[in-house]
Design a protein around this motif. Sequence first.
Motif, PDB file in Angstrom:
ATOM      1  N   LEU A 241       8.820 -10.755   9.884  1.00 57.08           N
ATOM      2  CA  LEU A 241       7.572 -10.018   9.706  1.00 57.08           C
ATOM      3  C   LEU A 241       7.464  -8.864  10.687  1.00 57.08           C
ATOM      4  O   LEU A 241       6.727  -7.901  10.444  1.00 57.08           O
ATOM      5  CB  LEU A 241       6.363 -10.950   9.881  1.00 57.08           C
ATOM      6  CG  LEU A 241       6.145 -11.993   8.776  1.00 57.08           C
ATOM      7  CD1 LEU A 241       4.977 -12.901   9.140  1.00 57.08           C
ATOM      8  CD2 LEU A 241       5.872 -11.320   7.437  1.00 57.08           C
TER       9      LEU A 241
ATOM     10  N   LYS B 266       9.252  -3.688  10.203  1.00 53.61           N
ATOM     11  CA  LYS B 266       8.321  -2.867   9.433  1.00 53.61           C
ATOM     12  C   LYS B 266       8.809  -2.691   7.994  1.00 53.61           C
ATOM     13  O   LYS B 266       8.020  -2.718   7.035  1.00 53.61           O
ATOM     14  CB  LYS B 266       8.153  -1.518  10.120  1.00 53.61           C
ATOM     15  CG  LYS B 266       7.074  -0.646   9.495  1.00 53.61           C
ATOM     16  CD  LYS B 266       6.853   0.616  10.315  1.00 53.61           C
ATOM     17  CE  LYS B 266       5.748   1.465   9.706  1.00 53.61           C
ATOM     18  NZ  LYS B 266       5.500   2.690  10.502  1.00 53.61           N
TER      19      LYS B 266
ATOM     20  N   LEU C 243       8.048  -5.955   6.055  1.00 52.49           N
ATOM     21  CA  LEU C 243       6.624  -6.210   5.859  1.00 52.49           C
ATOM     22  C   LEU C 243       6.022  -5.247   4.827  1.00 52.49           C
ATOM     23  O   LEU C 243       5.213  -5.652   3.980  1.00 52.49           O
ATOM     24  CB  LEU C 243       5.875  -6.094   7.199  1.00 52.49           C
ATOM     25  CG  LEU C 243       4.401  -6.505   7.198  1.00 52.49           C
ATOM     26  CD1 LEU C 243       4.224  -7.909   6.641  1.00 52.49           C
ATOM     27  CD2 LEU C 243       3.822  -6.429   8.610  1.00 52.49           C
TER      28      LEU C 243
ATOM     29  N   LEU D  46      -2.110 -12.619   7.946  1.00 52.72           N
ATOM     30  CA  LEU D  46      -1.235 -11.660   8.608  1.00 52.72           C
ATOM     31  C   LEU D  46      -1.806 -11.247   9.970  1.00 52.72           C
ATOM     32  O   LEU D  46      -1.062 -11.077  10.938  1.00 52.72           O
ATOM     33  CB  LEU D  46      -1.058 -10.433   7.708  1.00 52.72           C
ATOM     34  CG  LEU D  46       0.078  -9.479   8.085  1.00 52.72           C
ATOM     35  CD1 LEU D  46       1.413 -10.203   8.027  1.00 52.72           C
ATOM     36  CD2 LEU D  46       0.092  -8.289   7.141  1.00 52.72           C
TER      37      LEU D  46
ATOM     38  N   TYR E 124       1.081  -4.464  14.561  1.00 49.84           N
ATOM     39  CA  TYR E 124       0.207  -4.720  13.409  1.00 49.84           C
ATOM     40  C   TYR E 124      -0.673  -3.499  13.114  1.00 49.84           C
ATOM     41  O   TYR E 124      -0.886  -3.110  11.955  1.00 49.84           O
ATOM     42  CB  TYR E 124      -0.650  -5.954  13.696  1.00 49.84           C
ATOM     43  CG  TYR E 124      -1.554  -6.349  12.536  1.00 49.84           C
ATOM     44  CD1 TYR E 124      -1.051  -6.486  11.237  1.00 49.84           C
ATOM     45  CD2 TYR E 124      -2.901  -6.595  12.741  1.00 49.84           C
ATOM     46  CE1 TYR E 124      -1.868  -6.861  10.188  1.00 49.84           C
ATOM     47  CE2 TYR E 124      -3.730  -6.965  11.696  1.00 49.84           C
ATOM     48  CZ  TYR E 124      -3.209  -7.099  10.409  1.00 49.84           C
ATOM     49  OH  TYR E 124      -4.027  -7.460   9.383  1.00 49.84           O
TER      50      TYR E 124
ATOM     51  N   ILE F 286       1.295  -0.939  11.335  1.00 48.55           N
ATOM     52  CA  ILE F 286       1.421  -1.282   9.916  1.00 48.55           C
ATOM     53  C   ILE F 286       0.142  -0.894   9.176  1.00 48.55           C
ATOM     54  O   ILE F 286       0.171  -0.281   8.094  1.00 48.55           O
ATOM     55  CB  ILE F 286       1.706  -2.783   9.760  1.00 48.55           C
ATOM     56  CG1 ILE F 286       3.070  -3.136  10.381  1.00 48.55           C
ATOM     57  CG2 ILE F 286       1.664  -3.182   8.290  1.00 48.55           C
ATOM     58  CD1 ILE F 286       4.248  -2.507   9.708  1.00 48.55           C
TER      59      ILE F 286
END
Length: 1812
Positions: free
Chosen positions: A1305, A1308, A1311, A1336, A1347, A1350
């Motif tokens: 995960l 990048k 994911l 997530l 995160y 993302i």
Amino acid sequence: MAWRVLAALSLLLCFGSSCCDDTQDYFLSDTVINNVVQDPQTGRIYVGAINNIYQLNYDLLKESSATTGPKKDNPHCTPPITSLCTDAKEMDNINKLLLVNSANGTLIVCGSLFRGICSLVNLNSVDKQVYYSDTKGEKTYVASTEESVAVVGVISYFIEANNNANLSVFLVGKGYGSFDSSKLISTRLLQEHGETDIFENMVEASTVQASPFVQRYLHDFRHAFKDDGYIYFLFSRTPGTSDSRNITFIARLCENDHHYYSYTELQLNCSVKIEQKENTYNKVQAAYLARPGEVLARKIIPSNLNDKVLFAVFSMDEDGGHSALCMYPLSSINARLEEVIESCYIGEVLGDEKPKTVYSPYISKTEAICRTKRDKDMVKGYKCGAEFLPSPLASKPEYALAVEPIYTRNDMLTAVAVAVENEHTVAFLGTSGADVLKITKVPVQACEQKNDCQSCVSQRDPYCGWCVLEGRCTRKKDCHEGEGENAWLWSPKQTCVTIKSFKPPNISRKKTYNSQVMIDIPTLPSIRSSNRLHCEFGGYKSSATMNGTQVICDLPTSENIPPTPETQDFVAVPVKITVNDIIEVASSAFEFYNCEEVVKRSENTPCIACVTSKWGCQWNSQDHTCSDRDDTVKGDHIIQHMEDARCPQFEIPEPLLIPVGRKIPIQFQGKNLENYMGRTFQIGTELMKQVGEVTVEADGSKYSFEGYEFEYDKEPEVNVTFYIKDKVTDRKIDSTLRVVLYNCSVRREDCSLCKNADKKYNCVWCGTTKSCVYRALCTQELNQCPPPKITDIVPRYGPLNGQISVTIKGSNLGIKQEDIKRITVAGVPCTHQPERYSVSTSVVCEIGSLSSEELINKRSKSGSVEVEVEGGGKGQSVLNFTYRDPVPKAVSPSKGPAAGGTVITITGENLDTASKDDISITVEREPCEVLTFGKEITCMTGPYNGQKIPSDGSLVTVKYGKVTSKEVSGFEYSANPKVTDYVPRASFVCGGRKIVVTGSGFDQVQRATMRVLPSSDEFNHKSSNVEFFQEFSFKNESVLEFLSPIVNKTYINQSLRTIIQMDNLVENLTEFIYHQDPSFVPLTDKAITENSIINVNGKGFSKAMTAKEAQAFVGDVLCPVTILEDDKLFLVAPSSPPKSTSRRHRRDTSSEAMELTIIFGNGEWNVGSVRFERKYEVPLYIIIPAVLIPMVLFIAVSIYCYRRKSQQAEREYEKIKNQLANLEESVRDRCKKEFTDLMIEMEDHTSDLNEARIPFLDYKNYTNRVFFLPSEDGANDVMITGKLDIPEARRAIVDQALNQFSNLLNSKTFLINFIRTLEGRQEFNARNKVYFASLLTVALHGKLEYYTDIMRTLLLELMDEYIHSKNPKLMLRRSEQIHIIHFYCCSYLDSAGEPLYKLFKAIKHQVEKGPVDAKMKKAKYTLNDTGLLGDDVEYSDLTLQVLVHGEGPDVTPVKVLNCDTISQVKEKIIEQVYKNLPYSQRPTVDSVALEWRPGSTGQILSDLDLTSQKEGRWKRMNTLAHYNVRDGAILVLSRVLHTQQSFDQNQDNHEERNALLEDDKVFHLVRPADELDEVKSKRGSMKDKATTKAITEIYLTRLLSMKGTLQQFVDDFFRSVLCSGTVVPPAVKYFFDFLDEQAQKHDNVDDETIHIWKTNSLPLRFWVNILKNPHFIFDVHVTEVVDASLSVIAQTFMDACTKTEHKLTRESPSNKLLYAKEISTYKKMVDDYYRGIRQMVPVSDQDMNTHLAEVSRSHTDKLNTQVALHQLYQYASKYYDGIISSLEDDPAAQSKQLTLRLQQIAAALENKVTDL
């Protein structure tokens, strides 16, 4: 070492422009300057700044420039930046490295953009680019993208191993950056060579480049240089362990060592010990390598004067306010490096087989280094190492090269440069006061400010010297003839030009006519003939000629010479040698004497004084005159210079001792008196009232005087000088007659003192006069002195054990110490102490102890003192001496700091026994200095050296004499007071600013002072004797307040040290700074009006003052200062003219200008004058009639017309008005009453409400409830329970696989493919998206930075989708689109939590004050019209006394309503009884039973039982009224035991339960409306239905009542959320800026759209969610009725955040109408809030990442991360094939083998068959 260097090293500190000449050239950059380098061949200067490169000539004039930024970039994107990099934005280019490569005429420029790519530009024109490429990939990334990472470099060469090609390279040292390569040291190519690109790294295999250690050590490079075949890097780093402190190292490697085998680090220490404290400056800030001047070199490197020295400035790691300058000779660095390397070569190891001097810092496994013993010669043979030594070495701390600083400061030194001027070394230091935007070329010292030679050369500045022939302080090159000998002078080698001597040295003022003087000036420079040379004698000027170093001048005539002063025989006239009339070369004073004035000073010996004077005068005995020497005058009457033996004189008197009171004849001799034969002489002196006659003896050479009866009693002796004069001419003839006059009585008051007088005086004790007189004056001399007489005893009390000294004072106590034969005190022998004996007046002895019996009984004993002297004489005192026992009983204060300095007072009985000198005091064996001694004793405690603090009741010991000790307890040493902070941290030198020091333990401090200590020598750590101090003005346990001391302005340029002294404890205020007083621009008659704004300009206001502290007066009226900035302040003028022109002069000045006075602390400045403007005023008696008469007429006519036409309408209006007034009054009264009741009820709740009492959920529960409670399973969701159904045998495998899935995960690429695959499936609905986003968020909580990245990527895609669809306003409306906002905003709850909790409690309390229908969930008091109870229910308040079974006899009063159901009563009882427990820890309603005991038997109360009332098919729930429970009734609350026994006992009620369950038609207060309508439709008309509906609307006024009651709590919550002063989490600011930035990039995004985006992200997703669901953040229970009211407030919050104007009509919902009036106010608050966030300081990416990292670190361990990963994998498993397909189609995923990794995880988790 520092003091030896002082004469050689001058430190000139340049802070801003304080010491810089404002007229000198400078270059100003528009942006912050990062690097400056100079081409040594051309002298050009190159400046690397943010977004710019500048090329300057030697005069700092710009020749060329190039723009390097801003440009679109993103550190995550690989250059070149194209449209594929969707996150690219305009970024500044920070210059990271600037290197001059003169060999090929290029300048190496490296910036922060594009992953640190470098370029080559032309040295002759930097705007011409020689080479740049951004397509070569990661191998050419040199610098860092992060501003905080330093990069250094040095030009070198590289020998290609294959063909021996000599390649041009540069070596780079770079610290850790999160987006950079991990190469610590790298060698970069500067030319194309084969397949190797420019800037590519030439060395890849070195362990110095090992990535794991770069992040561990956190290198901070500061300097790089090369010398004598070596390359050096200077940096600081951490030890690599848990210790985070920095250590400075210098690393060395051979320039021809291309594999870094020779890389060795040497630790450098810079520390000094001050006042027993070791100050370690361990973090290097800047450095400079230079060859020192000869003077310094001879001091520190006498063996090698050509050696270079590394000058470095360091700071303290833990305190940025302290820094120092240290020097390291390069030879010392190399010698220490060779020492540790040699130790490794020869295999010196310790007992644990580890090397003795070094360790290897860059290897991950333990390798055997330095174990092979080799020959010492290998150090010379392999000085650059070889393959046998592959590991880099670092010296151990004990082998560090340590020096003491030569200069320290209390602020941060950040730059150093060194120059040599006139063989002296000058260091220029810069501080961190501000960003450096201006480069000033030397000279930096303002030489011209010095106006005389002495002040010029005393600066010890090699750049400044005295230009003799120009008469000014200049640099040597600016002195026109400075190269000539002695033409330019500088200290300490040279002094100013001085006059050595005059020839003649002096002259008579009568002989100056046509005379010249030759002036010798050894250091006089050569003066050209074109220059005019003059001599000035006072106001007389004459031309001069020069002969070598001698100047010949004409002397002034007598009339041009000033008169001789009365008390002198000469006049010293100032002499100046000048060039060209105005320039003074040298000066001194020349003496003109006058022989006639010589005799004034010696009237008794005129001839001797004349001929012995230094002027060479001669005496004429005939004329009795003193004149200049004249060799032309001859004769016996002329006595030449130094022939004083020929002077007529009287001498040799006999006797030499004369007593007072008796006439004693005096004989004396005459000499050289031939010219005075036959003359009569008279003799006299000041002590004689008349002169006496001198008698001549027979031979003519002897004379006599019959004597005189002198009187004198001031001193025992006095010298008497006689004068003799000619009786006829009254001229005094030289007399050297001097005798001693003495008085026996003076200071010989008793017999013993008299007999102790010297025998030569013939003093005797006379019995008749009882005094000491001259023997001849006494008729009865006493041979034996009277007995001793004792007048005083000191002390008069002593301890029973004696052993103290007693001083006995009196008279006739002997002539010598042996005369004392025996002493007794109170009958006890006293030992004489002869060394302390004073003749006749004082005897000291040591008293003995009382007898054993007396000591046992401890009885006091008194008696006289008796002294026996030689001859049997005895003296007995009238005063008694008392033996007694001192008893100390108490000590105050009871405690004091361990540092000592506390003045303690000891009280008790007989404490003043003995004297102060006899006692000593200790506290817990530590000495206590005795201050006062008497009935009470005070002493000052010393430092406590014990281990235990606080000490256990330390004993205070008072020791009397040698053996008597008395102890008393009651004092303890406690912890020293501690200073934690102080504000403000600056003051002007005028002082008087209020300084508040906070900390602890101040209550035990007795004396606290704030002291400012200037250093007399900037190079000396010791302070001078001068200090400025101020006592404290206020003190309590935690606060000390001072007014800053006034500091003499002359000390402001010295290093000032500010301390707080609390008794003995000294605390340094290291960051406290004194500034020069501000300056003001004067105002002159400035016109002002009432309450107008007055602007005062100046400089330096805000350095040490704020608007709140400053005071301003116009006249005698205090005016508020509203704004204070550095160069201006604003104040509000008085509302009326002051009565006085100034604060000090009280006089009426209606027409005068008034003083404007500004006060900063103690400083008071009159900044000018102001004058009130006079406005022309029309008299009031004219204004009133002119306005009122027409107005009255117009109104009267209008009223008449209007009333005729509106009487009917008025009557109708009055009717409606009365109705509305009655309704309004009713609602107002109800609101007022309800609000008052609520505030009274809430007072008990809020009085003790603090953060600890608010039941906040912990972070884990907050996260679970926000993300997973709204899910399908709710409280049973696996994320909330945290339980996974995994067999124990597979748990280890599953955990390992989940960790691998977590790593996957973190890719990048994976994911993004994962998310896009899920979004492409239709069955992946909105609920699934929200749940997936929640999982997530938890799974990646440990890496929130990743995160967030993302989310940013996905959000940009989403933004493009909505913007291109021409409907951007709909973006962010769905929950899953901005899910992470809950993490970002949880810190909001610190400030808004309390107002929200109070609002919830207020709503709950108000709802429960009225009836609440338990079945319909409607209430009398609510904000929601759909939840309004539309009937008037009769009820009354009850107060029940509740006894909790098993918890003691105490009862709890509980307020309820008699219409409450039993369950409602239970809820209120539980709420009150367990109010201190969170809701989750309270018993539930079903788990308790309520029993009422009205009599001897009890009755269990329940909602439904057999007694419940029936109304047709409906059954009413039981209430307290049903059971007839009265006010004050006692009820028992008990827990229900769900056991088998209790179940059996309730079997009898089985039939009752069945009967209750048969009928489920249950109501509480009212039946459902549809049921009523159904009944009415059967038996009523439509008119009845309409009436019923109308009547229901009447109760809507309750909504207003409820709203008015809660308004304050709603407003408080809105203010806490939307106030502009609210602390906004960094993530919100960062996200809002991101939205603004994206909006600017798209034309179809207007302000309203941005507003909607922000509203959808923060208020809608966070605040509305929290407001509707308080149980997400609090441990509380939200009922449906309370939830209905919260929904109305939430809807109001949403309406306030929209830009749309809502038009309200009669048909609008009541909920909208309820807050219609407040919506506009709330909208403005939202706009101001968004505007305030926009105006905040931007949050950088680094700050954002730091914030996210801190959140991750603090909370990740608390979350169910493994469970979240497991649940996420369920989605991966469900859509496995689609994910695999997506990864196989992605080249980036293929390169990273993501498909294979997912297949491996699937195989481990569920035995899925793969292609492995």
